[in-house]
Design an enzyme around this catalytic site. Structure first.
Site, PDB file in Angstrom:
ATOM      1  N   GLU A 212      38.807  40.214  27.472  1.00 42.16           N
ATOM      2  CA  GLU A 212      40.153  40.056  26.924  1.00 42.16           C
ATOM      3  C   GLU A 212      40.709  41.259  26.158  1.00 42.16           C
ATOM      4  OE1 GLU A 212      40.146  36.290  24.829  1.00 42.16           O
ATOM      5  OE2 GLU A 212      40.212  35.178  26.712  1.00 42.16           O
ATOM      6  N   GLU A 333      38.568  32.944  33.018  1.00 41.33           N
ATOM      7  CA  GLU A 333      38.485  31.878  32.022  1.00 41.33           C
ATOM      8  C   GLU A 333      39.671  30.938  32.201  1.00 41.33           C
ATOM      9  OE1 GLU A 333      38.110  32.875  27.906  1.00 41.33           O
ATOM     10  OE2 GLU A 333      36.399  34.219  28.230  1.00 41.33           O
TER      11      GLU A 333
END
Length: 537
Positions: A212, A333
């Site tokens: 991320e 995710e």
């Protein structure tokens, strides 16, 4: 597309993880020792796991992922986190064995586990919150050695491994791939060491370079300090120079060059004009993250036509990469507690989008203790979350029948040594606390992990003389029950948690440590620090 059936062949795929890894355990992290070579013709027999076994070397072909047999494969992964936290071990090992968790992941129909870790944990010498009776083979292992055992257990169940450098330190996610404490070179060096360590382990198929990127992270902006596309190129080339058979998983950024924003790691709109091009071709897999309104209310959740507008949001940000055949996409995710109609609509839409576009994916998470999404098992770490698995069923064609209630685990031999130490050096012995016999016996409690519905605490008991039966307690008005405990039996009442030593935790030997633990069901964690009352006889 339909994955072609595999021809019958020897199952080197599962490698018999232990055989392939035991020789690696002695190698220090970062060493350049030659990777383990299996004797020519060696075949390791394992339990039959079906036709969904994936093994390296891996490559890509347009939007397809190809494994060592030349088959088109879909990576169907789930994250089992914990090695990126202060525990430096997969969470839940206080309640289940590593093998039991991996068996459940395989039974759910996943063919890959995404294993988050932190740079800090790779260098650590100890891990914590591991039930030694359930995991006697993990006693005393360093986190890197535990990673070896995770890889071995996964292989034994026909499950591949995608390594995920989730964080530099174990405290929080970083916007960039480096911090003042952990440099870019350290990040690259760690990846090349792992690539070498698992070079002859075919079940390790992919590396997710950094979790991320967000904030100042940009895509192709030309600033070496913040250009994630350039950094991923540098790291990807370093990894492939050591192990050219790995997939290089590259997440997106939060803000695209046109100023539009999406999820951390979710923005890959700029790949069209600035793809990651590596020295070894056909290895890049792009990996966006995507979540529902319950995690964060992005603008598109309130737009007219929701949820029908989601397909265009996904296609614009990352779906086009696979649709145009630029590269494979692995949705890295996505997860939800599935408690609202909006979340249900989002999950149904995303499952259909992944399925109809033949995308790979990694669900977040197996763990029930993910605060904003929950997991695929209940807090006992055994009972399946039936509604979630039903929603994911179109993506998991190889799922087996799952138990409707927790099986009774077999009791492993009691460990002959003290439970494994924590991730940090043992603190100085605490001052004795009030209570009968407490002038010789002390207890120090640490909350190892916590979420909205409870927490896991580890207690270190020390005594200057041999202490027999013992009881500890602490105030926690929010506690409602005990999910599990090891080394002690615990109850909740009158706003307190009270635990008495059992099994291998009694007696507490003179000048020795005994480490016990408990998983408490509560409305959050108690106020810190926690004062523990100790009584012994």
């Amino acid at each position: 597309m339909t994955t072609p059936p595999r021809a019958a062949r020897s199952r080197l795929a599962a490698l018999g993880g232990v055989l392939a890894l035991l020789a690696l355990l002695a190698a220090p992290f970062g060493s350049t020792a030659t990777a383990l070579e299996l004797p020519s013709g060696t075949v390791v027999e394992t339990a039959e796991t079906g036709d969904d076994v994936i093994t390296a070397p891996m490559r890509t072909d347009g939007s397809n992922i190809i494994d060592s047999t030349g088959d088109v494969v879909v990576i169907r992964a789930v994250a089992w986190f914990g090695m990126e936290t202060a525990n430096c071990a997969p969470h839940g090992l206080w309640s289940i064995s590593l093998d039991a968790g991996m068996a459940q992941i395989a039974a759910m129909g996943f063919n890959t586990v995404r294993l988050p870790f932190s740079t800090e944990c790779l260098a650590a010498t100890t891990a914590s919150s591991i039930n030694e009776q359930l995991n006697p083979d993990l006693v005393g292992l360093a986190p890197l050695e535990i990673m070896d055992r995770v890889v071995a257990s996964a292989a034994d169940h026909g499950v591949a491994v995608m390594l995920d450098r989730h964080r530099p330190d174990s405290g929080a996610q970083s916007a960039l791939w480096y911090t003042p404490q952990y440099s870019e070179q350290r990040w690259i060096d760690d990846w090349t060491s792992l690539a070498e360590r698992y070079r002859q382990v075919p079940s390790v198929i992919a590396v997710d370079l950094h979790n991320e990127p967000h904030g100042s992270a940009c895509w192709g902006c030309g600033d070496p300090a913040t250009d994630w596309q350039a950094a991923a190129t540098r790291a990807g080339n370093a990894v492939l120079a050591v192990n050219p058979g790995l997939l290089i998983v590259v997440e997106g950024v939060e803000t695209s060059s046109d100023g539009s924003s999406t999820w951390w790691g979710g923005g890959l709109a700029d790949v069209a004009g600035a793809p990651v091009i590596l020295d070894v071709g056909d290895r890049v897999v792009y990996s966006p993250h995507d979540y529902p309104a319950s995690v964060f209310r992005q603008t598109w959740f309130d737009a007219a036509g929701y949820p029908a507008n989601l397909d265009q949001v996904w296609t614009t940000n990352w779906g086009y990469i696979a649709q145009r055949g630029i590269a494979p996409v692995l949705v890295g995710e996505f997860g939800t507690k599935l408690e609202t109609e909006s979340d249900s609509d989002w999950l149904a839409g995303l499952v259909d989008y992944i399925d109809s576009n033949d995308l790979s994916f990694s669900y977040w998470s197996f763990n029930p203790n993910s605060g904003d999404t929950g997991g695929l098992v209940h807090d006992d770490w055994v009972t399946p979350q039936a509604s979630k698995l039903a929603a994911l069923a179109p993506l998991l064609p190889n799922a087996s029948a799952l138990p409707s209630s927790p099986p009774t685990p077999s009791t492993p031999p009691s460990p002959s040594t003290a439970p494994s130490p924590s991730t940090t050096p043992a603190p100085a012995p605490p001052k004795p606390l009030p209570g009968s016999g407490s002038d010789t016996l002390t207890a120090d409690l640490t909350v190892q992990s916590q979420w909205a519905d409870g927490y896991v605490a580890e207690v270190v008991l020390r005594s200057s003389t041999t202490a027999g039966a013992w009881t500890i307690s602490w105030s926690d008005p929010s506690a409602t029950g005990i999910e599990n405990a090891w080394g002690m039996s615990c109850v909740v009442g009158d706003g307190r948690v009270t635990c008495s030593g059992v099994d291998w935790a009694v007696p507490v030997g003179a000048s020795s440590d005994v480490r016990v633990g408990v998983q408490v069901t509560a409305h959050g964690a108690p106020a810190l620090p926690i004062a523990v009352d100790v009584r012994s006889s």
